[in-house]
Design an enzyme around this catalytic site. Sequence first.
Site, mmCIF file in Angstrom:
data_model
loop_
_atom_site.group_PDB
_atom_site.id
_atom_site.type_symbol
_atom_site.label_atom_id
_atom_site.label_comp_id
_atom_site.label_asym_id
_atom_site.label_seq_id
_atom_site.Cartn_x
_atom_site.Cartn_y
_atom_site.Cartn_z
ATOM 1 N N CYS A 118 0.806 -1.221 0.000
ATOM 2 C CA CYS A 118 0.000 0.000 0.000
ATOM 3 C C CYS A 118 0.842 1.276 0.000
ATOM 4 O O CYS A 118 0.289 2.373 0.001
ATOM 5 C CB CYS A 118 -0.940 -0.020 1.187
ATOM 6 S SG CYS A 118 -1.796 -1.588 1.292
ATOM 7 N N HIS B 58 -3.262 7.754 5.749
ATOM 8 C CA HIS B 58 -3.379 6.421 5.165
ATOM 9 C C HIS B 58 -4.799 5.926 5.424
ATOM 10 O O HIS B 58 -5.433 5.408 4.534
ATOM 11 C CB HIS B 58 -2.311 5.490 5.749
ATOM 12 C CG HIS B 58 -2.270 4.171 5.061
ATOM 13 N ND1 HIS B 58 -2.127 4.062 3.698
ATOM 14 C CD2 HIS B 58 -2.396 2.904 5.527
ATOM 15 C CE1 HIS B 58 -2.160 2.774 3.363
ATOM 16 N NE2 HIS B 58 -2.328 2.062 4.444
ATOM 17 N N GLU C 220 -2.112 5.459 13.474
ATOM 18 C CA GLU C 220 -1.819 6.664 12.691
ATOM 19 C C GLU C 220 -2.135 7.919 13.505
ATOM 20 O O GLU C 220 -1.386 8.903 13.472
ATOM 21 C CB GLU C 220 -2.612 6.651 11.377
ATOM 22 C CG GLU C 220 -2.218 7.792 10.443
ATOM 23 C CD GLU C 220 -2.702 7.601 9.005
ATOM 24 O OE1 GLU C 220 -3.541 6.720 8.755
ATOM 25 O OE2 GLU C 220 -2.222 8.355 8.134
ATOM 26 N N LYS D 122 -9.788 7.650 1.222
ATOM 27 C CA LYS D 122 -10.167 6.251 0.970
ATOM 28 C C LYS D 122 -11.641 6.013 1.288
ATOM 29 O O LYS D 122 -12.254 5.098 0.747
ATOM 30 C CB LYS D 122 -9.313 5.306 1.821
ATOM 31 C CG LYS D 122 -7.874 5.153 1.330
ATOM 32 C CD LYS D 122 -7.124 4.085 2.122
ATOM 33 C CE LYS D 122 -5.713 3.867 1.615
ATOM 34 N NZ LYS D 122 -4.779 4.954 1.980
ATOM 35 N N HIS E 22 -9.787 1.538 -0.890
ATOM 36 C CA HIS E 22 -8.358 1.307 -0.706
ATOM 37 C C HIS E 22 -7.773 0.676 -1.979
ATOM 38 O O HIS E 22 -7.862 -0.531 -2.177
ATOM 39 C CB HIS E 22 -8.118 0.404 0.502
ATOM 40 C CG HIS E 22 -6.678 0.344 0.915
ATOM 41 N ND1 HIS E 22 -5.675 0.957 0.199
ATOM 42 C CD2 HIS E 22 -6.069 -0.251 1.972
ATOM 43 C CE1 HIS E 22 -4.521 0.729 0.798
ATOM 44 N NE2 HIS E 22 -4.724 0.005 1.870
ATOM 45 N N PHE F 110 1.363 -3.071 4.628
ATOM 46 C CA PHE F 110 1.611 -4.354 5.287
ATOM 47 C C PHE F 110 3.114 -4.608 5.306
ATOM 48 O O PHE F 110 3.826 -4.269 4.352
ATOM 49 C CB PHE F 110 0.948 -5.496 4.504
ATOM 50 C CG PHE F 110 -0.515 -5.684 4.819
ATOM 51 C CD1 PHE F 110 -1.039 -5.355 6.060
ATOM 52 C CD2 PHE F 110 -1.369 -6.221 3.867
ATOM 53 C CE1 PHE F 110 -2.391 -5.547 6.345
ATOM 54 C CE2 PHE F 110 -2.716 -6.415 4.147
ATOM 55 C CZ PHE F 110 -3.221 -6.074 5.387
#
Lengths: 84, 411
Positions: free
Chosen positions: B169, B301, B312, B333, B338, B397
Amino acid sequence: MEDVAPKIIEILKKNMKEPPETIPLETPLSDLDIESLDLAVIVFDIEDTFGIEIPYNANEEVEDFKTVGSVVDKVKELVAANNA
Amino acid sequence: MTNNTKRRVVVTGMGVVSSIGTGADDFWSAIKSGKCGISEPTIYPIEDLQIKIAGEVKDFDPKAAGLSKQFLMADRYSQFAGIAAREAVKQSGIEMPLKPGEGARCAAIVGSGIGGISTMEDSYRGLFELKKRATHPLTLLKTIGSSAPAHVSIEYGITGPCFGVVSACSTATHSIGLVYNMIREGMIDFGLGGAAEASLAWGTTRAWQGMRVLSPNGLFPFSKHRNGTVLAEGAGILMLEDYERAKERGANILAEIKGFGMTADAADMVNPSIDGTAGAMELALQDADVSPTDIDYINAHGTATMVNDVNETRSIKRVFGDSAKDTPVSSTKSMHGHALGAGGGIEAVACIKAMEENFLPPTIGFDEPGDECDLDYIPNEGRSADINYVMSNSFAFGGLNAVLVFGPAPA
């Protein structure tokens, strides 16, 4: 149905690095050395073993995943529904 | 060598393909109106899936989109890259394809989280299920994760650095950061940076379902009722250019890339760390030579998973200190979904448009703040604000973090 609990305990142990000798049914999952990714693998393993589908979402805290016993009960319920 | 002696890097073009609109203008008007692109997908069967929503690029027709023959033979992910690159090139005003001899000073760094996975899936279905004797001869070329940059290089005569970045990502943000650094260091003078993703397919959704991180009903970042992320597809690509070169040719400069930071958590495949994510933000701010109080907007994010959004928020608070509560943060998003590797590219376009129009994009689907989510997430409706500096976060990830800081076009 009586083999559900031992099978689940076996799956839990298999996915733990240093599993305890015994895992009583009342053990909260949070007390076991299991992280979120482990739990996804464990759920997969349980689904595969019993031929069921468990609607588990790592983002939600649900009663079904509080203790080892509650997982056993949920699986028994899903197996019964499958056989019905 | 200090930052000051290095070249400045500006954005002179951008292109986007997303579930809420293709082309920066359509995309931006969707963002401004808080449109949601998440719905029932049409490109794969969902009957036996638990997760029946996605951010699909609906009614996508590569032929109608006017793609060249080489792109028509490519995977959907490369086609998205082709459309976003074409828009970025056109907007930049750079005459392309480049003539022989011109291409070596240009890069095409177009990544993807997973490349042409749908081609692979179709091919395996043919082999394993339908017992076909052979796969389509282009299966391999369509699947490889370097096919998008290769196609882009062929289309535009780009003969300099050309490859795909892979960092789940964070892919697009890493790609843009690399092109920025290449230009800054003098390796190249201009180049395309970004990513494309088209991994919405039956098998891929099954794989994601197995991770147990997808929401069955929507992507609600930082919100109390959030329950996971929603997969999407698309592309986001920027044309970056040496500032002096852009100025000399009278280009319309959209923004400046002020800073870039990247770190790895080196800790866990799925649980992010504050040290890693905050570290990337700090590095980007240092590189930009701006302080947290200068940042007028953070494009988070914001995946809407339990762990990301809390981590975050904590990271922003660590880096921004007292100013965290006064810094608007949103996750677009919530609207476009996403888009994995392409996310940072799509979000970079949102950031630049936000600066251009002095408008803060909202986080839609927000009911009430989630536990430990106590910043200004621009809930549900965007709003006007004076926006000079913007930060864009991408955390992947594996704990792979990349952060960009954009600033206004140099005066």
